[in-house]
Scaffold this motif. Sequence first.
Motif, PDB file in Angstrom:
ATOM      1  N   ARG A  57       0.828  -1.211   0.000  1.00  0.00           N
ATOM      2  CA  ARG A  57       0.000   0.000   0.000  1.00  0.00           C
ATOM      3  C   ARG A  57       0.863   1.262   0.000  1.00  0.00           C
ATOM      4  O   ARG A  57       0.556   2.241  -0.693  1.00  0.00           O
ATOM      5  CB  ARG A  57      -0.919   0.000   1.220  1.00  0.00           C
ATOM      6  N   THR A  58       1.952   1.236   0.776  1.00  0.00           N
ATOM      7  CA  THR A  58       2.836   2.403   0.802  1.00  0.00           C
ATOM      8  C   THR A  58       3.503   2.608  -0.545  1.00  0.00           C
ATOM      9  O   THR A  58       3.617   3.743  -1.039  1.00  0.00           O
ATOM     10  CB  THR A  58       3.892   2.217   1.902  1.00  0.00           C
ATOM     11  N   ALA A  59       3.942   1.510  -1.182  1.00  0.00           N
ATOM     12  CA  ALA A  59       4.584   1.629  -2.495  1.00  0.00           C
ATOM     13  C   ALA A  59       3.608   2.145  -3.549  1.00  0.00           C
ATOM     14  O   ALA A  59       3.964   2.979  -4.392  1.00  0.00           O
ATOM     15  CB  ALA A  59       5.155   0.271  -2.911  1.00  0.00           C
ATOM     16  N   LEU A  60       2.367   1.662  -3.527  1.00  0.00           N
ATOM     17  CA  LEU A  60       1.377   2.145  -4.491  1.00  0.00           C
ATOM     18  C   LEU A  60       1.064   3.621  -4.287  1.00  0.00           C
ATOM     19  O   LEU A  60       0.901   4.373  -5.258  1.00  0.00           O
ATOM     20  CB  LEU A  60       0.096   1.308  -4.369  1.00  0.00           C
ATOM     21  N   ALA A  61       0.978   4.053  -3.022  1.00  0.00           N
ATOM     22  CA  ALA A  61       0.708   5.464  -2.758  1.00  0.00           C
ATOM     23  C   ALA A  61       1.861   6.347  -3.242  1.00  0.00           C
ATOM     24  O   ALA A  61       1.640   7.418  -3.826  1.00  0.00           O
ATOM     25  CB  ALA A  61       0.463   5.674  -1.266  1.00  0.00           C
ATOM     26  N   ARG A  62       3.095   5.908  -3.023  1.00  0.00           N
ATOM     27  CA  ARG A  62       4.242   6.701  -3.482  1.00  0.00           C
ATOM     28  C   ARG A  62       4.300   6.731  -5.002  1.00  0.00           C
ATOM     29  O   ARG A  62       4.643   7.763  -5.595  1.00  0.00           O
ATOM     30  CB  ARG A  62       5.531   6.122  -2.919  1.00  0.00           C
ATOM     31  N   ALA A  63       3.976   5.593  -5.652  1.00  0.00           N
ATOM     32  CA  ALA A  63       3.996   5.571  -7.115  1.00  0.00           C
ATOM     33  C   ALA A  63       2.939   6.500  -7.700  1.00  0.00           C
ATOM     34  O   ALA A  63       3.141   7.084  -8.769  1.00  0.00           O
ATOM     35  CB  ALA A  63       3.778   4.144  -7.615  1.00  0.00           C
ATOM     36  N   ALA A  64       1.807   6.641  -7.010  1.00  0.00           N
ATOM     37  CA  ALA A  64       0.749   7.531  -7.484  1.00  0.00           C
ATOM     38  C   ALA A  64       0.955   8.971  -7.058  1.00  0.00           C
ATOM     39  O   ALA A  64       0.140   9.837  -7.399  1.00  0.00           O
ATOM     40  CB  ALA A  64      -0.612   7.034  -6.983  1.00  0.00           C
ATOM     41  N   GLY A  65       2.009   9.255  -6.279  1.00  0.00           N
ATOM     42  CA  GLY A  65       2.262  10.613  -5.831  1.00  0.00           C
ATOM     43  C   GLY A  65       1.356  11.072  -4.718  1.00  0.00           C
ATOM     44  O   GLY A  65       1.188  12.289  -4.519  1.00  0.00           O
ATOM     45  N   ARG A  66       0.803  10.159  -3.968  1.00  0.00           N
ATOM     46  CA  ARG A  66      -0.086  10.503  -2.861  1.00  0.00           C
ATOM     47  C   ARG A  66       0.634  10.295  -1.534  1.00  0.00           C
ATOM     48  O   ARG A  66       1.632   9.575  -1.475  1.00  0.00           O
ATOM     49  CB  ARG A  66      -1.353   9.639  -2.915  1.00  0.00           C
ATOM     50  N   PRO A  67       0.142  10.904  -0.467  1.00  0.00           N
ATOM     51  CA  PRO A  67       0.765  10.678   0.848  1.00  0.00           C
ATOM     52  C   PRO A  67       0.559   9.238   1.305  1.00  0.00           C
ATOM     53  O   PRO A  67      -0.327   8.531   0.817  1.00  0.00           O
ATOM     54  CB  PRO A  67       0.027  11.663   1.768  1.00  0.00           C
ATOM     55  N   GLU A  68       1.395   8.828   2.253  1.00  0.00           N
ATOM     56  CA  GLU A  68       1.312   7.461   2.742  1.00  0.00           C
ATOM     57  C   GLU A  68      -0.051   7.205   3.384  1.00  0.00           C
ATOM     58  O   GLU A  68      -0.575   8.052   4.115  1.00  0.00           O
ATOM     59  CB  GLU A  68       2.425   7.193   3.757  1.00  0.00           C
ATOM     60  N   PRO A  69      -0.642   6.055   3.114  1.00  0.00           N
ATOM     61  CA  PRO A  69      -1.971   5.783   3.676  1.00  0.00           C
ATOM     62  C   PRO A  69      -1.920   5.627   5.183  1.00  0.00           C
ATOM     63  O   PRO A  69      -0.891   5.251   5.764  1.00  0.00           O
ATOM     64  CB  PRO A  69      -2.382   4.471   2.981  1.00  0.00           C
ATOM     65  N   ALA A  70      -3.053   5.893   5.811  1.00  0.00           N
ATOM     66  CA  ALA A  70      -3.144   5.753   7.263  1.00  0.00           C
ATOM     67  C   ALA A  70      -3.093   4.281   7.648  1.00  0.00           C
ATOM     68  O   ALA A  70      -3.476   3.409   6.863  1.00  0.00           O
ATOM     69  CB  ALA A  70      -4.444   6.383   7.774  1.00  0.00           C
ATOM     70  N   PRO A  71      -2.602   3.962   8.839  1.00  0.00           N
ATOM     71  CA  PRO A  71      -2.563   2.558   9.267  1.00  0.00           C
ATOM     72  C   PRO A  71      -3.963   1.951   9.275  1.00  0.00           C
ATOM     73  O   PRO A  71      -4.901   2.516   9.821  1.00  0.00           O
ATOM     74  CB  PRO A  71      -1.972   2.643  10.688  1.00  0.00           C
ATOM     75  N   ASP A  72      -4.069   0.800   8.642  1.00  0.00           N
ATOM     76  CA  ASP A  72      -5.344   0.086   8.559  1.00  0.00           C
ATOM     77  C   ASP A  72      -5.032  -1.402   8.556  1.00  0.00           C
ATOM     78  O   ASP A  72      -4.692  -1.970   7.516  1.00  0.00           O
ATOM     79  CB  ASP A  72      -6.106   0.481   7.297  1.00  0.00           C
ATOM     80  N   PRO A  73      -5.086  -2.072   9.719  1.00  0.00           N
ATOM     81  CA  PRO A  73      -4.739  -3.506   9.758  1.00  0.00           C
ATOM     82  C   PRO A  73      -5.582  -4.357   8.829  1.00  0.00           C
ATOM     83  O   PRO A  73      -5.082  -5.308   8.229  1.00  0.00           O
ATOM     84  CB  PRO A  73      -4.962  -3.876  11.232  1.00  0.00           C
ATOM     85  N   ALA A  74      -6.868  -4.033   8.701  1.00  0.00           N
ATOM     86  CA  ALA A  74      -7.731  -4.824   7.812  1.00  0.00           C
ATOM     87  C   ALA A  74      -7.274  -4.700   6.367  1.00  0.00           C
ATOM     88  O   ALA A  74      -7.141  -5.700   5.647  1.00  0.00           O
ATOM     89  CB  ALA A  74      -9.185  -4.378   7.965  1.00  0.00           C
ATOM     90  N   ALA A  75      -7.022  -3.472   5.928  1.00  0.00           N
ATOM     91  CA  ALA A  75      -6.563  -3.277   4.548  1.00  0.00           C
ATOM     92  C   ALA A  75      -5.203  -3.921   4.319  1.00  0.00           C
ATOM     93  O   ALA A  75      -4.959  -4.521   3.257  1.00  0.00           O
ATOM     94  CB  ALA A  75      -6.511  -1.785   4.227  1.00  0.00           C
ATOM     95  N   ASP A  76      -4.294  -3.811   5.302  1.00  0.00           N
ATOM     96  CA  ASP A  76      -2.979  -4.436   5.149  1.00  0.00           C
ATOM     97  C   ASP A  76      -3.102  -5.943   5.000  1.00  0.00           C
ATOM     98  O   ASP A  76      -2.410  -6.558   4.175  1.00  0.00           O
ATOM     99  CB  ASP A  76      -2.109  -4.100   6.364  1.00  0.00           C
ATOM    100  N   GLY A  77      -3.982  -6.570   5.781  1.00  0.00           N
ATOM    101  CA  GLY A  77      -4.152  -8.015   5.678  1.00  0.00           C
ATOM    102  C   GLY A  77      -4.714  -8.442   4.334  1.00  0.00           C
ATOM    103  O   GLY A  77      -4.223  -9.397   3.714  1.00  0.00           O
TER     104      GLY A  77
END
Length: 267
Positions: A57-77
């Motif tokens: 998720r962090t890599a996708l946000a950086r590739a899209a030029g957006r800020p790092e996503p907020a911590p979300d254990p459900a989304a990370d899983g």
Amino acid sequence: MTPDVAIVDAALVGGWTALLTVGLAARRPRRRPPVPRTGDRRAARAGPVGALGARVRTALARAAGRPEPAPDPAADGWVGAAAIVVPVLVVVAPALAPLPLAAAAMGPRLARRRAAEADRRAWADALPDAVDLLALGLGSGLAVGPALGLVAPRSPAPLGPALAEAHARTTHGEPLADALERVAAQGPASRPLVALLVAAHHDGSPVVDPLTRLAHDLRADRRRAVEARARQVPVRLLFPLVLCSLPAFVLLAIVPPVVAALADLRR
């Protein structure tokens, strides 16, 4: 060994190897950076799958030029599981590869919706008894602040901790209306109770009878909600019944006669 079996074996071995690699990487001790990034902190707290999802998720946000996503254990899983399953499906069954991606997109939303519904249900279940206790305390001559201090330890979460925090804030000088407004912001179902308590504190209006009626209405709403959930049980049982019991019945009662009949026809 046929080529198809070899491809499947290679895909399974590759998937397990990737999973073990991620697990070892997540558990490997690393030096603490001077300013840890959000993705690194999330990866350190999560398991192997969650750590992989946080990094993706962090890599996708950086590739899209957006800020790092907020911590979300459900989304990370969900994202981590999709990152492991998708490469295997691309090799084994490419037509099924979009399914984990769709699950990773919809899974966190469903998890958040389920958590919000559970929180709303917990507030609705805890309110009637707390309102009864507040009516007893205020009817015995207590002010609203001391009544909150007596009711908070006897109320279940999340209402009890919210009332305890409101009582602590009032003892430190915060206005009662502002402290109770925080309770209403945490649980919108408590707004009628907050309105009655604020009116009793500011205007000195009688509050015991309104609290008793409110407790009666809340208890009736809770009973109707429980009955509605009980009526949903047979519908929810259809899913395991169809997926588990029905295939077993077909395999035990229908398949053997059909196989025997086909065997007799071949003779």
